[in-house]
Scaffold this motif. Structure first.
Motif, PDB file in Angstrom:
ATOM      1  N   ARG A 202      -5.650  -3.037   2.935  1.00 25.45           N
ATOM      2  CA  ARG A 202      -5.839  -3.224   1.495  1.00 25.45           C
ATOM      3  C   ARG A 202      -4.496  -3.062   0.792  1.00 25.45           C
ATOM      4  N   PHE A 203      -4.297  -3.827  -0.263  1.00 25.52           N
ATOM      5  CA  PHE A 203      -3.030  -3.758  -0.979  1.00 25.52           C
ATOM      6  C   PHE A 203      -3.232  -4.168  -2.428  1.00 25.52           C
TER       7      PHE A 203
ATOM      8  N   ARG B  26      -1.651   5.917   0.279  1.00 29.11           N
ATOM      9  CA  ARG B  26      -3.027   5.704   0.728  1.00 29.11           C
ATOM     10  C   ARG B  26      -3.929   6.890   0.408  1.00 29.11           C
TER      11      ARG B  26
ATOM     12  N   SER C  39      -7.004   3.169   1.589  1.00 27.90           N
ATOM     13  CA  SER C  39      -6.870   2.242   0.469  1.00 27.90           C
ATOM     14  C   SER C  39      -5.818   2.763  -0.513  1.00 27.90           C
ATOM     15  N   PRO C  40      -5.134   1.879  -1.249  1.00 33.81           N
ATOM     16  CA  PRO C  40      -4.171   2.358  -2.248  1.00 33.81           C
ATOM     17  C   PRO C  40      -4.836   3.303  -3.246  1.00 33.81           C
TER      18      PRO C  40
ATOM     19  N   ILE D 221      -7.807  -4.236  -6.180  1.00 35.93           N
ATOM     20  CA  ILE D 221      -7.298  -4.055  -4.817  1.00 35.93           C
ATOM     21  C   ILE D 221      -7.865  -5.158  -3.933  1.00 35.93           C
TER      22      ILE D 221
ATOM     23  N   ASN E 200       0.879  -1.170   0.000  1.00 33.85           N
ATOM     24  CA  ASN E 200       0.000   0.000   0.000  1.00 33.85           C
ATOM     25  C   ASN E 200       0.916   1.220   0.000  1.00 33.85           C
TER      26      ASN E 200
END
Length: 262
Positions: free
Chosen positions: A234-235, A20, A25-26, A207, A17
């Motif tokens: 998340r990633f 952000r 989230s990314p 994601i 990530n």
């Protein structure tokens, strides 16, 4: 040599990530009808500025971007033996050269009177903060420190004609590259010599949500078999295309003609 130096980079990153958004989230961007991973230009420039490579290559030629220079000025004056009240009063006009300082409302000022001396002095430092981030050149910081030494020695605050230490031409390479904007002193803005685009993955991405746990080493499991910590993040992974363009002539101009430093 060409006036413009263009850099085209492909960089692969494993699941991570990197940058952000406000939800953790990314960051992404829609391109070609698909969601792609994105790393913002601001994130890239910050990473480069604070990297070991920049530090080693440009030692003593890096600026400082902060809202808290007033606190540093105050601390320097206190170290030189100036009492709190004078240190506050003298630091304000010096820090204020780079932008508008925060101000207490009448209600906040009244509340200060009810605090202990130690708590009040600590709270008063908030009025030394600049409302927006400002970029300080290395020469400007040296000039400030010289002024602090002088006013501490004579036990008197700065005069108006001593506050003229802003510079249009700089010695800080990061300011020369990425520019500087001073809303209250636009004459000392520095036009960026380097354009940096957002890095975008060259392929669509999805994601993923990563559910993870952490084990407590001292939990023998006799009373509780649960994890010591449970979380979710998340990633995504991607191959990023990055683009940067350096205006070599403007970079040299920003550095006051120092071709070697550029």
């Amino acid at each position: 040599m060409s006036r413009f130096i263009q850099l085209h980079l492909l960089t692969a990153y494993p699941p991570a990530n990197l940058n952000r958004d406000d939800m953790g989230s990314p960051k992404t961007a829609k391109m070609g009808g698909y969601d792609r991973l994105r790393v913002s230009s601001q994130c890239l420039k910050r990473t480069w500025r604070t990297s070991d490579i920049f530090e080693q290559a440009l030692a003593n030629h890096m600026g400082t971007r902060t809202k808290e220079m007033g606190r540093k000025i105050y601390g320097s004056l206190r170290d030189k033996g100036i009492e709190h009240k004078n240190a506050i009063e003298w630091a304000k006009p010096i820090a204020g050269v780079f932008g508008k300082l925060k101000e207490f409302s009448k209600k906040e000022k009244d509340a200060l009177k009810k605090l202990s001396d130690a708590d009040r002095e600590k709270k008063e430092l908030l009025e030394l903060e600049i409302e927006q981030l400002a970029f300080f050149d290395v020469d400007e910081q040296r000039n400030m420190e010289s002024l602090l030494t002088e006013i501490a020695a004579r036990k008197d605050g700065p005069k108006d004609d001593e506050l003229d230490f802003l510079r249009k031409k700089v010695q800080a390479v990061d300011i020369a590259l990425f520019g500087r904007m001073l809303a209250s002193k636009p004459a000392y803005n520095v036009e960026a010599a380097c354009q940096v685009a957002h890095a975008i993955s060259v392929h669509p991405i999805v994601i993923e949500d990563d559910y993870f746990t952490a084990v407590d080493d001292l939990n023998d499991g006799q009373d509780d078999m649960g994890a010591g910590h449970i979380g979710e993040t998340r990633f995504a992974a991607g191959l990023f295309y990055s683009y940067a363009c350096i205006n070599r002539e403007l970079l040299i101009e920003n550095l006051d003609g120092d071709d070697g430093l550029a």
